[in-house]
Design a protein around this motif. Structure first.
Motif, PDB file in Angstrom:
ATOM      1  N   THR A  90      32.870  32.292  12.440  1.00 38.55           N
ATOM      2  CA  THR A  90      31.827  31.332  12.113  1.00 38.55           C
ATOM      3  C   THR A  90      30.677  31.480  13.107  1.00 38.55           C
ATOM      4  O   THR A  90      30.839  32.107  14.164  1.00 38.55           O
ATOM      5  CB  THR A  90      32.381  29.909  12.198  1.00 38.55           C
ATOM      6  OG1 THR A  90      32.810  29.675  13.552  1.00 38.55           O
ATOM      7  CG2 THR A  90      33.567  29.718  11.252  1.00 38.55           C
ATOM      8  N   PRO A  91      29.510  30.907  12.828  1.00 38.93           N
ATOM      9  CA  PRO A  91      28.431  30.956  13.820  1.00 38.93           C
ATOM     10  C   PRO A  91      28.852  30.392  15.173  1.00 38.93           C
ATOM     11  O   PRO A  91      28.464  30.932  16.218  1.00 38.93           O
ATOM     12  CB  PRO A  91      27.331  30.103  13.174  1.00 38.93           C
ATOM     13  CG  PRO A  91      27.567  30.234  11.710  1.00 38.93           C
ATOM     14  CD  PRO A  91      29.065  30.296  11.558  1.00 38.93           C
ATOM     15  N   GLU A  92      29.665  29.334  15.169  1.00 40.47           N
ATOM     16  CA  GLU A  92      30.118  28.744  16.429  1.00 40.47           C
ATOM     17  C   GLU A  92      30.950  29.736  17.227  1.00 40.47           C
ATOM     18  O   GLU A  92      30.811  29.847  18.446  1.00 40.47           O
ATOM     19  CB  GLU A  92      30.929  27.473  16.151  1.00 40.47           C
ATOM     20  CG  GLU A  92      30.122  26.319  15.591  1.00 40.47           C
ATOM     21  CD  GLU A  92      29.902  26.408  14.096  1.00 40.47           C
ATOM     22  OE1 GLU A  92      29.180  25.534  13.569  1.00 40.47           O
ATOM     23  OE2 GLU A  92      30.442  27.344  13.457  1.00 40.47           O
ATOM     24  N   ARG A  93      31.830  30.454  16.528  1.00 34.14           N
ATOM     25  CA  ARG A  93      32.703  31.391  17.246  1.00 34.14           C
ATOM     26  C   ARG A  93      31.955  32.625  17.721  1.00 34.14           C
ATOM     27  O   ARG A  93      32.249  33.164  18.786  1.00 34.14           O
ATOM     28  CB  ARG A  93      33.889  31.763  16.360  1.00 34.14           C
ATOM     29  CG  ARG A  93      34.938  30.644  16.283  1.00 34.14           C
ATOM     30  CD  ARG A  93      36.094  31.026  15.407  1.00 34.14           C
ATOM     31  NE  ARG A  93      37.159  30.035  15.481  1.00 34.14           N
ATOM     32  CZ  ARG A  93      37.908  29.657  14.460  1.00 34.14           C
ATOM     33  NH1 ARG A  93      37.692  30.201  13.258  1.00 34.14           N
ATOM     34  NH2 ARG A  93      38.854  28.767  14.615  1.00 34.14           N
ATOM     35  N   VAL A  94      31.000  33.097  16.922  1.00 35.84           N
ATOM     36  CA  VAL A  94      30.175  34.218  17.385  1.00 35.84           C
ATOM     37  C   VAL A  94      29.513  33.858  18.706  1.00 35.84           C
ATOM     38  O   VAL A  94      29.570  34.606  19.691  1.00 35.84           O
ATOM     39  CB  VAL A  94      29.111  34.599  16.328  1.00 35.84           C
ATOM     40  CG1 VAL A  94      28.092  35.562  16.930  1.00 35.84           C
ATOM     41  CG2 VAL A  94      29.764  35.232  15.116  1.00 35.84           C
ATOM     42  N   CYS A  95      28.880  32.695  18.744  1.00 34.75           N
ATOM     43  CA  CYS A  95      28.183  32.283  19.965  1.00 34.75           C
ATOM     44  C   CYS A  95      29.154  32.040  21.109  1.00 34.75           C
ATOM     45  O   CYS A  95      28.872  32.387  22.261  1.00 34.75           O
ATOM     46  CB  CYS A  95      27.338  31.043  19.695  1.00 34.75           C
ATOM     47  SG  CYS A  95      25.925  31.370  18.605  1.00 34.75           S
ATOM     48  N   ALA A  96      30.307  31.442  20.799  1.00 41.95           N
ATOM     49  CA  ALA A  96      31.290  31.180  21.849  1.00 41.95           C
ATOM     50  C   ALA A  96      31.770  32.479  22.493  1.00 41.95           C
ATOM     51  O   ALA A  96      31.919  32.565  23.719  1.00 41.95           O
ATOM     52  CB  ALA A  96      32.476  30.402  21.282  1.00 41.95           C
ATOM     53  N   VAL A  97      32.023  33.494  21.671  1.00 51.49           N
ATOM     54  CA  VAL A  97      32.482  34.782  22.207  1.00 51.49           C
ATOM     55  C   VAL A  97      31.385  35.440  23.030  1.00 51.49           C
ATOM     56  O   VAL A  97      31.644  36.018  24.098  1.00 51.49           O
ATOM     57  CB  VAL A  97      32.969  35.699  21.069  1.00 51.49           C
ATOM     58  CG1 VAL A  97      33.171  37.130  21.563  1.00 51.49           C
ATOM     59  CG2 VAL A  97      34.276  35.160  20.478  1.00 51.49           C
ATOM     60  N   MET A  98      30.143  35.350  22.578  1.00 55.58           N
ATOM     61  CA  MET A  98      29.052  35.934  23.344  1.00 55.58           C
ATOM     62  C   MET A  98      28.882  35.238  24.684  1.00 55.58           C
ATOM     63  O   MET A  98      28.677  35.889  25.718  1.00 55.58           O
ATOM     64  CB  MET A  98      27.757  35.877  22.531  1.00 55.58           C
ATOM     65  CG  MET A  98      27.784  36.763  21.304  1.00 55.58           C
ATOM     66  SD  MET A  98      26.217  36.787  20.417  1.00 55.58           S
ATOM     67  CE  MET A  98      25.226  37.759  21.527  1.00 55.58           C
ATOM     68  N   HIS A  99      28.999  33.903  24.700  1.00 53.82           N
ATOM     69  CA  HIS A  99      28.918  33.177  25.972  1.00 53.82           C
ATOM     70  C   HIS A  99      30.071  33.558  26.890  1.00 53.82           C
ATOM     71  O   HIS A  99      29.898  33.696  28.113  1.00 53.82           O
ATOM     72  CB  HIS A  99      28.928  31.669  25.723  1.00 53.82           C
ATOM     73  CG  HIS A  99      27.653  31.123  25.155  1.00 53.82           C
ATOM     74  ND1 HIS A  99      26.436  31.247  25.793  1.00 53.82           N
ATOM     75  CD2 HIS A  99      27.404  30.454  23.989  1.00 53.82           C
ATOM     76  CE1 HIS A  99      25.488  30.667  25.057  1.00 53.82           C
ATOM     77  NE2 HIS A  99      26.045  30.181  23.965  1.00 53.82           N
ATOM     78  N   GLN A 100      31.258  33.734  26.318  1.00 55.21           N
ATOM     79  CA  GLN A 100      32.396  34.120  27.147  1.00 55.21           C
ATOM     80  C   GLN A 100      32.199  35.518  27.721  1.00 55.21           C
ATOM     81  O   GLN A 100      32.530  35.774  28.887  1.00 55.21           O
ATOM     82  CB  GLN A 100      33.701  34.053  26.356  1.00 55.21           C
ATOM     83  CG  GLN A 100      34.931  34.248  27.266  1.00 55.21           C
ATOM     84  CD  GLN A 100      36.233  34.297  26.510  1.00 55.21           C
ATOM     85  OE1 GLN A 100      36.233  34.424  25.284  1.00 55.21           O
ATOM     86  NE2 GLN A 100      37.337  34.202  27.207  1.00 55.21           N
ATOM     87  N   CYS A 101      31.669  36.428  26.920  1.00 55.08           N
ATOM     88  CA  CYS A 101      31.374  37.770  27.439  1.00 55.08           C
ATOM     89  C   CYS A 101      30.431  37.683  28.630  1.00 55.08           C
ATOM     90  O   CYS A 101      30.629  38.369  29.648  1.00 55.08           O
ATOM     91  CB  CYS A 101      30.758  38.631  26.340  1.00 55.08           C
ATOM     92  SG  CYS A 101      31.929  39.204  25.094  1.00 55.08           S
ATOM     93  N   ALA A 102      29.422  36.848  28.525  1.00 50.18           N
ATOM     94  CA  ALA A 102      28.470  36.694  29.624  1.00 50.18           C
ATOM     95  C   ALA A 102      29.165  36.186  30.884  1.00 50.18           C
ATOM     96  O   ALA A 102      28.791  36.571  32.001  1.00 50.18           O
ATOM     97  CB  ALA A 102      27.354  35.753  29.217  1.00 50.18           C
ATOM     98  N   ARG A 103      30.149  35.318  30.731  1.00 48.61           N
ATOM     99  CA  ARG A 103      30.900  34.808  31.887  1.00 48.61           C
ATOM    100  C   ARG A 103      31.545  35.947  32.668  1.00 48.61           C
ATOM    101  O   ARG A 103      31.697  35.873  33.888  1.00 48.61           O
ATOM    102  CB  ARG A 103      31.997  33.839  31.444  1.00 48.61           C
ATOM    103  CG  ARG A 103      31.542  32.472  30.984  1.00 48.61           C
ATOM    104  CD  ARG A 103      32.759  31.594  30.703  1.00 48.61           C
ATOM    105  NE  ARG A 103      33.595  31.468  31.869  1.00 48.61           N
ATOM    106  CZ  ARG A 103      34.906  31.748  31.917  1.00 48.61           C
ATOM    107  NH1 ARG A 103      35.531  32.198  30.842  1.00 48.61           N
ATOM    108  NH2 ARG A 103      35.576  31.594  33.029  1.00 48.61           N
TER     109      ARG A 103
END
Length: 320
Positions: free
Chosen positions: A91-104
């Protein structure tokens, strides 16, 4: 994976949508800031102690593991059921969540492509405060390429591998070279993507004015006749998704021979590498490419935390 025709039919609309959306990005960011978090995480998480090491890529430093795009769009390169599972889960929420986690974990570059819902998801990620360098793979023709470059301001663009391989097979590599020249004129770092080691060899021999390469370590773009030669006359089901273990050394060899930076992709054979073989596959990749090279890796953390696992493995390999 969509065909080049389907992409060309929709790419102008995508570019127009991105251009129209850009002026409202600040307003959207303000609205999002006033709402509860839109990602899966209940609250922002601190930067992890484990960081993927960086490499110099022209004027910036980027992580040696770059976030791949295919899982976000449901391109599993396996079968329709797996592709559907990816598309449903992301979902859009999960796409963004994974991208934020990658940045971490210090993954600060994304192998973006303007397909499916990705343009809207990228706008959402930026509105949520996300930042990543874009290393874009591009299927579209010149006008759409220029529109995407103007709107997204990517760090780099490369001709998508399927497009390059079709041109190579048809004796039309001049079309890829012309596209590269036009991207060069835009002042953007330009590269060539391919699934074939011989493509990189030809571009090197002909002295093209390009900056880098993106190479699939499995040559999955062979024709049926080429596969029959490899498989001693046999042909397998799903012939467009055959992954043979003798392929990676061939691509890694040409990557080592060029002084230009390279990105290896599908180093995990599009998910075919089993859990016990993931770290050895990453080790094989990094031991086979240059210190100035990186890898593109898609993430699908439905069954396990692939982002953390991959980051920890790459950190361990490169720090040892």
């Amino acid at each position: 994976m969509p065909t080049r025709r389907s992409f060309l039919q929709s790419s102008a609309a995508i570019a127009a949508a991105l251009s129209a959306a850009a002026p409202v990005l600040d307003a959207r960011a303000g609205a999002l800031a006033a709402q509860p978090s839109l990602t899966d995480a209940p609250s922002p998480k601190p930067v992890s102690e484990v960081q993927v090491p960086k490499m110099k890529f022209f004027d910036v430093e980027i992580s040696r593991m770059v976030l791949g795009v295919n899982p976000f769009c449901g391109y599993a390169h396996y079968n329709n059921n797996f592709s559907g599972a990816m598309k449903d889960w992301y979902t859009p929420e999960r796409v963004c969540a994974v991208m934020h986690q990658c940045a971490r974990f210090g993954i600060n570059a994304f192998n973006y492509v303007a397909l499916e819902r990705l343009p809207q998801d990228w706008i959402r990620f930026v509105a949520e405060g996300g930042k990543m360098h874009l290393i874009m793979q591009v299927l579209s023709d010149d006008n759409d390429t220029a529109a995407l470059a103007k709107t997204l301001k990517p760090l780099a663009m490369f001709r998508q591998g399927e497009v390059t391989d079709i041109a190579f097979r048809n004796g039309a590599m001049n079309t890829v070279r012309d596209w590269c020249k036009k991207v060069r004129d835009m002042g953007i770092v330009v590269g060539v993507g391919t699934h074939k080691p011989e493509v990189i060899s030809q571009v090197e021999e002909e002295g093209w004015d390009v900056d880098f390469y993106a190479g699939c370590v499995y040559n999955r773009s062979r024709t049926r006749d080429e596969w029959k030669k490899v498989l001693s006359g046999e042909i397998m089901e799903m012939e467009n998704e055959i992954y043979v273990q003798s392929d990676p050394p061939r691509m890694y060899n040409v990557m080592r021979q060029t002084r230009k930076p390279c990105f290896a992709f599908k180093v995990l054979a599009a998910g075919r590498i089993q859990d016990g073989g993931i770290e050895p596959a990453f080790r094989a990749a990094f031991s086979s490419i240059k210190p100035t090279d990186g890898i593109l890796v898609g993430m699908f953390p439905r069954a396990k935390d692939e982002v953390r696992e991959n980051a920890e493995i790459v950190h361990r390999i490169l720090q040892s």
